[in-house]
Design a protein around this motif. Structure first.
Motif, short mmCIF file in Angstrom:
data_model
loop_
_atom_site.label_atom_id
_atom_site.label_comp_id
_atom_site.label_asym_id
_atom_site.label_seq_id
_atom_site.Cartn_x
_atom_site.Cartn_y
_atom_site.Cartn_z
N ARG A 1 -12.42 -39.39 23.67
CA ARG A 1 -13.10 -38.95 24.89
C ARG A 1 -14.61 -38.86 24.63
N GLU A 2 -14.96 -38.30 23.46
CA GLU A 2 -16.38 -38.11 23.16
C GLU A 2 -17.03 -39.38 22.63
N ALA A 3 -16.33 -40.09 21.77
CA ALA A 3 -16.94 -41.28 21.14
C ALA A 3 -17.09 -42.44 22.11
N TYR A 4 -16.08 -42.65 22.97
CA TYR A 4 -16.07 -43.85 23.83
C TYR A 4 -16.12 -43.50 25.31
N ASP A 5 -16.36 -42.22 25.61
CA ASP A 5 -16.47 -41.78 27.01
C ASP A 5 -15.20 -42.14 27.81
N MET A 6 -14.05 -41.99 27.17
CA MET A 6 -12.79 -42.33 27.87
C MET A 6 -12.27 -41.09 28.62
N PHE A 7 -11.57 -41.34 29.72
CA PHE A 7 -10.93 -40.26 30.46
C PHE A 7 -9.55 -40.03 29.83
N CYS A 8 -9.54 -39.24 28.75
CA CYS A 8 -8.24 -38.94 28.12
C CYS A 8 -8.16 -37.45 27.87
N CYS A 9 -7.00 -36.87 28.16
CA CYS A 9 -6.83 -35.41 28.15
C CYS A 9 -5.50 -35.02 27.54
N SER A 10 -5.47 -33.81 27.02
CA SER A 10 -4.21 -33.24 26.54
C SER A 10 -3.76 -32.13 27.47
N GLY A 11 -2.49 -32.16 27.84
CA GLY A 11 -1.86 -31.02 28.50
C GLY A 11 -1.15 -30.26 27.40
N ILE A 12 -1.58 -29.00 27.17
CA ILE A 12 -0.92 -28.19 26.11
C ILE A 12 0.22 -27.46 26.80
N LEU A 13 1.37 -28.11 26.81
CA LEU A 13 2.50 -27.58 27.58
C LEU A 13 3.37 -26.65 26.73
N PHE A 14 3.70 -25.51 27.29
CA PHE A 14 4.66 -24.60 26.67
C PHE A 14 6.06 -25.11 27.02
N ASN A 15 7.07 -24.54 26.38
CA ASN A 15 8.45 -25.05 26.56
C ASN A 15 8.81 -25.17 28.03
N ASP B 1 7.84 -18.98 26.15
CA ASP B 1 7.38 -18.98 27.55
C ASP B 1 8.02 -20.21 28.17
N TRP B 2 9.18 -19.99 28.83
CA TRP B 2 9.98 -21.11 29.33
C TRP B 2 9.70 -21.38 30.81
N GLY B 3 9.35 -22.62 31.15
CA GLY B 3 9.17 -23.01 32.55
C GLY B 3 10.13 -24.12 32.92
N TYR B 4 10.01 -24.58 34.17
CA TYR B 4 10.90 -25.63 34.68
C TYR B 4 10.18 -26.99 34.62
N ALA B 5 10.81 -27.95 33.95
CA ALA B 5 10.18 -29.25 33.71
C ALA B 5 9.70 -29.94 34.99
N LYS B 6 10.47 -29.79 36.05
CA LYS B 6 10.10 -30.45 37.30
C LYS B 6 8.75 -29.93 37.82
N ASP B 7 8.47 -28.65 37.59
CA ASP B 7 7.17 -28.09 38.00
C ASP B 7 6.05 -28.59 37.10
N TYR B 8 6.40 -28.85 35.84
CA TYR B 8 5.34 -29.16 34.86
C TYR B 8 4.82 -30.60 34.98
N VAL B 9 5.68 -31.53 35.45
CA VAL B 9 5.19 -32.92 35.53
C VAL B 9 4.08 -33.06 36.58
N GLU B 10 4.11 -32.18 37.59
CA GLU B 10 3.04 -32.22 38.59
C GLU B 10 1.68 -31.99 37.91
N CYS B 11 1.68 -31.08 36.93
CA CYS B 11 0.44 -30.77 36.22
C CYS B 11 -0.11 -31.95 35.44
N MET B 12 0.81 -32.76 34.91
CA MET B 12 0.35 -33.94 34.15
C MET B 12 -0.50 -34.81 35.07
N TRP B 13 0.01 -34.99 36.28
CA TRP B 13 -0.69 -35.80 37.27
C TRP B 13 -2.00 -35.13 37.69
N LEU B 14 -1.93 -33.82 37.97
CA LEU B 14 -3.14 -33.08 38.39
C LEU B 14 -4.25 -33.18 37.34
#
Ligand code: NAP
Ligand code: F7E
Length: 373
Positions: A167-181, A221-234
């Protein structure tokens, strides 16, 4: 304009929900599958053959296959979900885990650069709360120091940093989602939540005698996977490329999960003893069909499921995702999650035909003997 997404790990729990989510949004979805001797694609079988869903053979350990595929698909967005994702297995197969979970991320980044897509293709990296490992603060946020505590976490830490570096070296739009279980009725059967919901259903229906678990005190910290994939997109629709913690902000122990799961299966438990002597004993059953009786020991501890180093206190602070992505961390509560997983597994176990039943009984035996992780 129709967007094109490439998903690695499309056959996994998250990949299957993300495919559905992106298809609903009108995306052209391409997924990577790998060759195996049996085609086990249960989670995406319902999507195969639909017009905007395409599958391709490639492998995270094979750079050439990734370079060719990224060039062919020309994705606007890549969701890198592929991983050897089981923490305990990473102690048995550390080199494979590093190859796929660490170097695999680098291979994706280089495949994008090799195809000159670094200014147009956004990349989501499936990062993890396991990075906090031997936790240095509770709750954990984007600023909490990392302390990885398994070969899996160490590999994922490389993935996190190489994403940041590109992201810093090549100005790429790349991100990490630090997802809990995050769990669901599609969760792999050897992760603790699904292992419990399946066993509770089998025990209630008289198809398994006992469930063996490891560390019952472990907190997640357990969440529901279906809710979490929306965040990946967001995260990829956010104005600037940034990393986000995705969690519910609520914590429970493995013991609490088991108590609630058995309750939904019609079995009330009390816990007796400590450490490897701890037992889950039936105190009451609800419903005429429940196949166990008061006093039965249906849960025991087996050291086979202890890890050389275990992460025991995960609790995420989702404030940033709430504030900047407008995401609701509590759309599915812990209680609803356990209920929907047990309801699904009660039906699944009941519906198993005779042939599948033989396989299940064998699996149950493996679980009882502590062979299967
Ligand atoms: P999962 O159900 O175990 O799925 C993993 C996916 O990766 C599967 O599609 C698997 O393919 C694929 N894969 C593994 N090795 C591969 C290789 N060498 N080449 C190509 N594909 C490969 O995992 P998940 O729960 O959906 O998690 C998705 C991602 O999020 C993973 O990276 C995981 O580490 C991460 N994560 C998960 C959680 C969670 O709680 N679920 C939390 C934080 C982060 P096969 O079907 O062929 O095995
Ligand atoms: O273990 C304890 C175990 O395997 C949770 C992956 O998706 O989430 C997952 O990793 C806890 C641990 O998940 C058993 O010791 C007790 O403390 O369900 P798990 P995990 O290790 O948290 C993270 C965020 C990821 O990134 C990973 O990809 O439960 N535990 N008894 C047990 N765990 C298992 N598997 N089996 C038991 O019998």
């Amino acid at each position: 304009m129709t967007k094109t997404a490439l998903i690695t790990g499309v056959t996994g729990q998250d990949g299957s929900y993300l495919s559905e989510f992106l298809l609903d949004k009108g995306y052209e979805v391409h997924g990577i599958i790998r060759r195996s001797s049996v085609d086990y694609r249960e989670r995406i079988a319902h999507l195969e053959g639909t017009p905007h869903f395409h599958l391709h053979y490639a492998d995270m350990s094979d750079s050439m296959s990734l370079v060719k595929l990224v060039g062919k698909v020309q994705p606007d967005e890549i969701y890198n979900l592929a991983a050897q994702s089981h923490v305990q297995v990473s102690f048995d197969a550390p080199e494979f885990t590093a190859d796929v979970d660490a170097v695999g991320v680098l291979r994706i980044l280089e495949a994008v650069r090799t195809n000159h897509l670094e200014k147009t293709c956004k990349i989501y990296q499936a990062s993890t709360s396991e990075l906090y490992g031997k936790v240095e603060e509770v709750p954990q946020s984007e600023t909490t120091p990392f302390h990885p505590y398994s070969p899996y976490a160490v590999a994922k830490l490389y993935g996190y940093w190489i994403i940041k570096e590109y992201r810093e070296a090549y100005d790429m739009f790349c991100c990490s989602g630090i997802l809990f279980n995050h769990e669901s009725e599609r969760r792999g059967e050897t992760f603790v939540t699904r292992k419990i919901t399946l066993a509770a259903a089998r025990i209630a229906q008289g198809k398994q005698d006992r469930l063996y678990l490891g560390n019952l005190d472990s907190l997640r910290d357990w969440g529901y996977a279906k809710d979490y994939v929306e965040c990946m997109w967001l995260i990829l629709q956010h104005e600037t490329p940034e990393d986000f913690v995705i969690a519910t902000g609520v914590q429970h122990s493995v013991r609490e999960f088991a108590t609630l799961a058995f309750r939904h299966a019609g079995i009330e438990l009390r816990w007796e003893g400590e450490g490897i002597e701890e037992k889950g004993i039936v105190t009451n059953v609800q419903g005429d069909n429940v196949q166990c009786t008061k006093g039965d020991v249906v849960v025991r501890v087996s050291p086979d499921f202890y890890r050389p180093t275990d992460v025991v206190n995960l609790l995420g602070d989702p404030s940033k995702a709430k504030r900047e992505l407008g995401w609701n961390p509590q759309s599915t509560s812990f209680e609803q999650l356990v209920e929907l997983m047990v309801a699904h597994d009660m039906k699944k176990v009941a519906a198993d035909d005779a042939a599948a039943e033989i396989r299940k009984v064998n699996l149950a035996e493996f679980l009882e003997k502590g062979i299967d992780k």
